[in-house]
Every structure is written in structure tokens, then in C-alpha cells.
Scaffold this motif. Structure first.
Motif, PDB file in Angstrom:
ATOM      1  N   ILE A 232      32.066  19.108  -1.009  1.00  0.00           N
ATOM      2  CA  ILE A 232      31.871  17.662  -1.172  1.00  0.00           C
ATOM      3  C   ILE A 232      31.235  17.334  -2.525  1.00  0.00           C
ATOM      4  O   ILE A 232      31.660  16.413  -3.224  1.00  0.00           O
TER       5      ILE A 232
ATOM      6  N   ARG B  89      37.433  18.931   2.447  1.00  0.00           N
ATOM      7  CA  ARG B  89      37.107  18.218   1.206  1.00  0.00           C
ATOM      8  C   ARG B  89      37.798  16.865   1.169  1.00  0.00           C
ATOM      9  O   ARG B  89      37.186  15.859   0.806  1.00  0.00           O
TER      10      ARG B  89
ATOM     11  N   LYS C  23      36.161  14.559   4.219  1.00  0.00           N
ATOM     12  CA  LYS C  23      34.749  14.215   4.052  1.00  0.00           C
ATOM     13  C   LYS C  23      34.488  13.544   2.704  1.00  0.00           C
ATOM     14  O   LYS C  23      33.628  12.664   2.579  1.00  0.00           O
ATOM     15  N   GLY C  24      35.238  13.970   1.701  1.00  0.00           N
ATOM     16  CA  GLY C  24      35.040  13.403   0.368  1.00  0.00           C
ATOM     17  C   GLY C  24      35.475  11.965   0.262  1.00  0.00           C
ATOM     18  O   GLY C  24      35.011  11.205  -0.568  1.00  0.00           O
TER      19      GLY C  24
END
Length: 259
Positions: free
Chosen positions: A215, A253, A256-257
Motif C-alpha cells: 500500500i 494492492r 486496498k490502494g
């Protein structure tokens, strides 16, 4: 048989791709009333190895030929990475040459199909004596400077070492050498207070760290993040990450990113 029974129970994993043979073997083991507890049953070597990486295991009973990963290959890996685990090989008459190859991996015995109860009892009794002897040695081999510490303090030392070194390539053998613990004593004590093995704890540290990197550092490739988290093999890193989170590192990634 009762005289040989130990107060300590030993954890067993069975890897056999033929379910009827697997079930029959488990029944035979349980019927012997020896202190062996079946902790996992698998139909291929790779699944058995994944379990062993995250759980304490004393004995592996494996068929020599299986899909995905053979018992021979599994024995080779255990010899290098988990030398304290005993291995019994199951083989057929036409697999005798392969079984002979397993000797170099310090396999402790061979069970010929169809497995006879008396042969199984003999093999397990022999291993029980060996395991009991090693267990007594382990209890006696705790360094003097640790005997003055409480068990909680010893576990804290193990935690501290893992927390400070999880990004490196470390094995149970190395942890044992650095902390002057016998490997089995270390694992049993840690699991008693943590309810998980040191290897499981190490995996959790690494995956937690990898999540943060995915992240916070979108510029880093997933393979680099795996290496920084203690997994130099990118394929194995992705597999372990998915097993522990339910999704691949790139998916993690992305999801959540975006939040």
C-alpha cells in the motif's frame, strides 16, 4: 506396547493420494494406542509441505509416488529445512529402487503396500523410542542461562528475535543456534504460550509487513516486496500471501490502494 507409550504425544502428518489406503492407514495407527496424533492428511506432497511449514510436526508418513510433489521430493525438502521431522515411506514392490534413493534423505523406514498392522506397529514403536530419547535430550539441553528465566521470558526472547529478523532468510535451525535453544523445545514452548508455532508467527510478521509495503510503496514491484518481506522466491511469496489473505499481492494492492 503400553510400556513404550510416552506421556508426550507426537504429531503425525499422512500424505497418501489413494484415499482408501490413507483411511486404512489412519485406522491402523489409531488402533495401536501409541502416542501418535494425526494432525493432517493430504493427497499430495505440496499440500503436506504447506501444512508442515506452519505447524509443528514430529513424523511424516508419505507415499513415495504422489501427484504435484512426490514423497521422495518431500523427504528431500524436509531433510534440508525440517531435519527434526522423522519420515516413513510407503511404497510398492515396483518402487523399491525409488525407496532406496530416499535413504540419503535419512528416511527412518519403509512400509510396503499393502501395509500390515504388525509392520506398522514395529516401525512406529521403533520411532517412538527414538523420539522419546530425543525428547529427553531436548529437556536436558536447555542452556543454563535460560534455566534461570521464566518460560514467558524465554518466549519473549524468541518473539523479539523473530520481530527483528523476519525480513531475513532464517530457519528454525538458525533460530535455535542463535538463541541456544533445542529446536523442539523452542517450538513446543512457543506454541504453548502463543497457540501457534514460531514458523506461523514468522509468516504472520512477514505478511503483515508485505501488506504495508504494497500500500505504501506502489512504485515497488511485487517481487521486490516479497524479497523485502523474507520471500526471495516471488512465486512462493505470492502463494503464501494468497493463502494468508485470500487474494494475490497485486489484487491486494489494487483493492486496498484504491480506498
Amino acid at each position: 506396547m503400553t510400556e513404550l507409550a510416552s506421556r508426550k504425544a507426537y504429531d503425525v502428518v499422512v500424505a497418501e493420494d489413494e484415499l482408501l489406503i490413507q483411511e486404512n492407514l489412519i485406522k491402523k495407527i489409531n488402533a495401536l494406542s501409541l502416542p501418535f496424533t494425526i494432525k493432517g492428511t493430504f493427497e499430495d506432497g505440496e499440500s503436506a509441505l504447506d501444512f508442515i511449514r506452519n505447524h509443528h510436526v514430529d513424523l511424516l508418513i508419505t507415499d513415495i509416488k504422489m501427484p504435484v510433489m512426490s514423497g521422495l521430493e518431500l523427504s528431500r525438502i524436509l531433510r534440508t529445512s525440517f531435519p527434526s521431522i522423522k519420515v516413513l515411506i510407503i511404497s510398492g514392490y515396483n518402487e523399491f529402487t525409488l525407496a532406496q534413493q530416499a535413504i540419503e534423505y535419512q528416511v527412518k523406514g519403509f512400509l510396503l503396500k499393502p501395509i500390515k498392522q504388525e509392520n506398522l506397529e514395529q516401525a512406529l514403536t521403533k520411532l517412538l523410542i527414538e523420539l522419546d530419547g530425543e525428547n529427553e535430550t531436548v529437556q536436558a539441553s536447555v542452556p543454563e542461562h535460560l534455566k534461570n528465566m521464566s518460560k514467558e521470558e524465554i518466549v519473549s526472547c524468541i518473539e523479539k528475535y523473530l520481530q527483528e529478523n523476519f525480513r531475513k532468510q532464517i530457519t528454525m535451525g538458525e533460530i535455535s543456534d542463535r538463541l541456544e535453544f533445542a529446536p523442539d523445545y523452542l517450538s513446543h514452548l512457543f506454541k504453548k504460550y502463543h497457540n501457534e508455532s514460531p514458523i506461523r508467527y514468522l509468516t504472520n510478521l512477514r505478511i503483515h509487513y508485505a501488506r504495508q509495503l504494497l500500500i505504501r510503496h506502489p512504485e515497488l514491484e511485487v517481487s521486490i516486496i516479497g524479497e523485502m518481506s523474507g520471500y526471495p522466491d516471488p512465486v512462493y511469496f505470492s502463494k503464501v500471501f494468497k493463502k494468508n489473505t485470500g487474494i494475490w499481492p497485486s489484487q491486494y494492492r489494487s483493492e486496498k490502494g484504491a480506498k
